[in-house]
Design an enzyme around this catalytic site. Sequence first.
Site, short mmCIF file in Angstrom:
data_model
loop_
_atom_site.label_atom_id
_atom_site.label_comp_id
_atom_site.label_asym_id
_atom_site.label_seq_id
_atom_site.Cartn_x
_atom_site.Cartn_y
_atom_site.Cartn_z
N ASP A 10 39.37 120.27 95.25
CA ASP A 10 38.79 118.94 95.01
C ASP A 10 38.51 118.27 96.35
OD1 ASP A 10 38.00 116.62 93.43
OD2 ASP A 10 39.81 115.67 94.16
N SER A 11 37.72 117.19 96.30
CA SER A 11 37.46 116.43 97.52
C SER A 11 38.72 115.74 98.02
CB SER A 11 36.38 115.38 97.23
OG SER A 11 36.79 114.56 96.15
N CYS A 73 36.53 119.17 91.19
CA CYS A 73 35.70 118.02 91.55
C CYS A 73 34.38 118.04 90.76
CB CYS A 73 35.40 118.10 93.05
SG CYS A 73 34.42 116.72 93.66
N GLU A 150 42.26 104.55 93.21
CA GLU A 150 43.04 104.90 94.42
C GLU A 150 43.88 103.71 94.89
OE1 GLU A 150 40.82 107.04 97.36
OE2 GLU A 150 40.49 108.68 95.95
N CYS A 185 34.58 112.54 86.04
CA CYS A 185 35.09 112.34 87.40
C CYS A 185 36.60 112.53 87.37
CB CYS A 185 34.75 110.93 87.89
SG CYS A 185 35.47 110.53 89.50
N HIS A 187 38.97 111.07 88.78
CA HIS A 187 39.83 109.89 88.79
C HIS A 187 39.96 109.20 87.43
CE1 HIS A 187 39.41 110.53 93.02
NE2 HIS A 187 40.01 109.42 93.35
N1 DGL Z 1 36.44 114.20 92.95
C1 DGL Z 1 35.26 113.40 92.79
C2 DGL Z 1 34.61 113.71 91.45
O1 DGL Z 1 35.24 114.18 90.52
C3 DGL Z 1 35.58 111.91 92.90
C4 DGL Z 1 36.00 111.47 94.30
C5 DGL Z 1 34.91 111.67 95.35
O2 DGL Z 1 33.85 111.02 95.26
O3 DGL Z 1 35.13 112.50 96.24
O4 DGL Z 1 33.44 113.50 91.30
#
Ligand code: DGL
Length: 268
Positions: A10-11, A73, A150, A185, A187
Amino acid sequence: MPSLSIGVFDSGFGGLTVLKALLEVIPEADYLYFGDTARLPYGSKSAETVTKYAVEAARFLNQQGAQMLVVACNTATALALDKIARSVSIPVVGVVEPGAQRAAAASRKRKAVVIGTEATISSHAYLRALQNLGVEAREKACPLFVPLVEEGWIEHAVTEQVARIYLGEAFSDGFESADVLVLGCTHYPLIKSLLRRLAQPHVTVVDSAESTAHVVRDLLGHDVKRSVKSSLAPLQFFATDSVEKFRRLGARFLDRPINSVQHIDLKE
Ligand code: DGL
């Protein structure tokens, strides 16, 4: 008995919601989690940049011995899944297709609303996946949700107000009757109860994280049954920025303490 090692990328911290779902559905496996925290967010970046970062991360997890890669992600899946899959020698699973499949199975009206980052939404990856399954989609970028989550503002008046506005705009102009809301997403599972409360009662909330964990389990089939969690390092975490911050914030997403995190510098 061999242990099965699944790489999750993931990012940053958000993909830990996908790891959490995987741990519930496939507790027998070992996991290598990579969070590209030094380079997040991906959701506001171009396809070229996200692809470059994601390919580097995928190769890293492949080299560490992952036998399968889950691109947790949504943004990386939406923008770069094919390129990621071509850059490694292991099977790769993204989160968009499983989320779309679960949404299609749940929708009677054949109309769904998908929420995600700016980049995920403008790629139209969910729109295409849903269209292929006979479901019409309204896509809505919700860029304020990632920073609010966050910040830990989960059950917070500001988050509620923002969510009301986003959902009001999404479920409008012919989409009032949409009966599925896809959380596109990493989050958003953290604000699932808030979104559940604000959406109309006829709306089913589909979490891509959960759907993906079930798809991974089906793909692994017999390997899961033969796998035995290794006693030494069943969960390993790698992050490209502060390990302390990863431990602190990550525990909220994973819903359990994170003890050791290794710092990694990826060469460009
Ligand atoms: N992990 C990203 C997503 O699921 C969200 C956070 C980011 O923008 O890096 O799209």
